[in-house]
Design an enzyme around this catalytic site. Structure first.
Site: not given
Ligand code: AMP
Length: 396
Positions: A7, A90, A179, A240, A383
């Site tokens: 990743n 990823r 996601h 965010r 993940e």
């Protein structure tokens, strides 16, 4: 087969080496400050963690150090690089081109490059990781697993914005969602725990972490999700803003004498629960501040939970019902206060949360009572394992 999962960010690189047969993690780690100075943290399973301050001028240098550690006599977990059967990467944005994981060849890499525009901070970094691995392991098959892919099943009515259609046609402005690997993994696992097939269930997955997104998964397919063209849309997150009135951009730009880019940066980096509370983006700090009587920390947590609950309501409507609600990621897996507060809004679904079971942290657990009409559960995401599984499925 052993699969290296990568990743790669602009100055960092996370990795895990996974044994596909046992699905066990052989080693994992993190390279930080790539291109600045360089720090490597390597954790071989069953051995001591290794921390090294070591120059990483490029991502290729970082991958090279990771491979050295994996095969190191003392800290290593494999005898030679030949044991790595595949690499799973990823990739954040696959646009409309990638609805599933894909073997990476030159043509595919070009198509990923074409999506850079949609994720200018993430995709170029992902590509750098791919190129670094290609350089060092030219004969090992590599697979790209996209954050957006799972959401490609969304119907047009869910992904189109109320904007001039030509923006969609010319620039690909639409909801993509993120996601996806996590939402897919968690919804499948939730079905397994309930001993049902995903095709028979309507599930809402609440991936609540530093970044948060909620997804409606009807009969195994994503039909709507809260993140949009970018991961800025949806619920307020760590830093965010999530959804706001779009007119706020110009309003704040004028008031604070900021450019559009500067306001967008505020929305990405200084908003969410951090901006609201002025305390932290970390829910552990927020919870502690709320307990100590800080009203803004309390307000931040309440705004967050209310927003999550509103998405659950919206997605229940979108699917005409919901069988199970699954909480996952850092906050969803660990924060019982957030889960309980969200649960308080779900009385209309016949949800009752069992306060004892809701104390669970980071473990699979059904946290609703036995007579709850809708099942509420905690399902830890993984993940990396999901990426390893998709990688093996393609290279076998
Ligand atoms: P993630 O992005 O999934 O790694 O989630 C990171 C976030 O999870 C952190 O910023 C924390 O706010 C939250 N988190 C992690 N552990 C806990 C915990 N024990 N209690 C509450 N929040 C937690």
């Amino acid at each position: 087969m052993k699969v290296l999962v990568i990743n790669c960010g602009s100055s960092s690189l996370k990795y895990q080496l996974i044994d596909a047969q046992t699905e066990g993690v052989l080693a994992k780690g993190l390279c930080e400050r790539i291109g600045i100075d360089g720090r490597l943290t390597h954790k071989p399973t069953g051995k001591e963690k290794v921390s090294l301050e070591v120059a990483m001028p490029t991502h290729t240098a970082a991958v090279s150090l990771v491979l050295e550690q994996l095969t190191d006599k003392e800290n290593g977990v494999i005898a030679s690089l030949d044991e790595i059967g595949a690499v799973g990467h990823r990739i954040v944005h696959g646009g409309e081109k990638f609805a599933e994981a894909t073997l990476l060849n030159d043509e595919v890499i070009k198509e990923i490059e074409a999506c850079n525009d949609l994720a200018p901070l993430h995709n170029p970094a992902n590509l750098i990781g791919i190129n670094a691995c290609k350089e060092l392991m030219p004969n090992v098959p590599m697979v790209g697993v996209f954050d957006t892919a799972f959401h490609q099943t969304m119907p047009e009515k869910a992904y189109l914005y109320g904007l001039p259609y030509e923006y969609y046609e010319k620039y690909g402005v639409r909801r993509y969602g993120f996601h996806g690997t996590s939402h897919s993994f968690v919804s499948k696992r939730a079905a397994e725990i309930l001993q049902k097939k995903p095709e028979d269930l309507k599930i809402i997955v609440c991936h609540l972490g530093n970044g948060s997104s909620i997804t409606a998964i009807k009969y195994g397919k994503s039909v709507d999700t809260s993140m949009g063209l970018t991961p800025l849309e949806g619920v307020p997150m760590g830093t965010r803003s999530g959804c706001i009135d779009p007119a706020i951009l110009e309003f704040i730009a004028n008031k604070e004498n900021l450019t559009l880019a500067e306001v967008t940066s505020v929305l990405n980096k200084k908003s969410g629960v951090q901006g609201l509370s002025g305390v932290s983006s970390d829910f552990r700090d927020l919870g502690a501040a709320m307990d100590a009587g800080n009203p803004r920390a309390k307000a931040a947590i309440e705004v967050f939970c209310y927003s999550v609950a509103k998405y659950i309501g919206a997605y229940t409507a979108a699917m005409n019902g919901v069988d199970a609600i699954a909480f996952t990621a850092g906050v969803g897996e660990n924060d019982g206060v957030v889960r309980a507060l969200v649960g308080e809004y779900l009385g209309y679904l016949g949800v009752t949360i069992d306060s004892e079971k809701n104390k669970v942290r980071g473990e699979e657990c059904i946290i609703s009572t036995e007579d709850s009409k809708t099942t509420v559960m905690v399902v830890p995401t993984n993940e990396e394992l999901a990426i390893a599984r998709e990688t093996v499925a393609l290279v076998k």
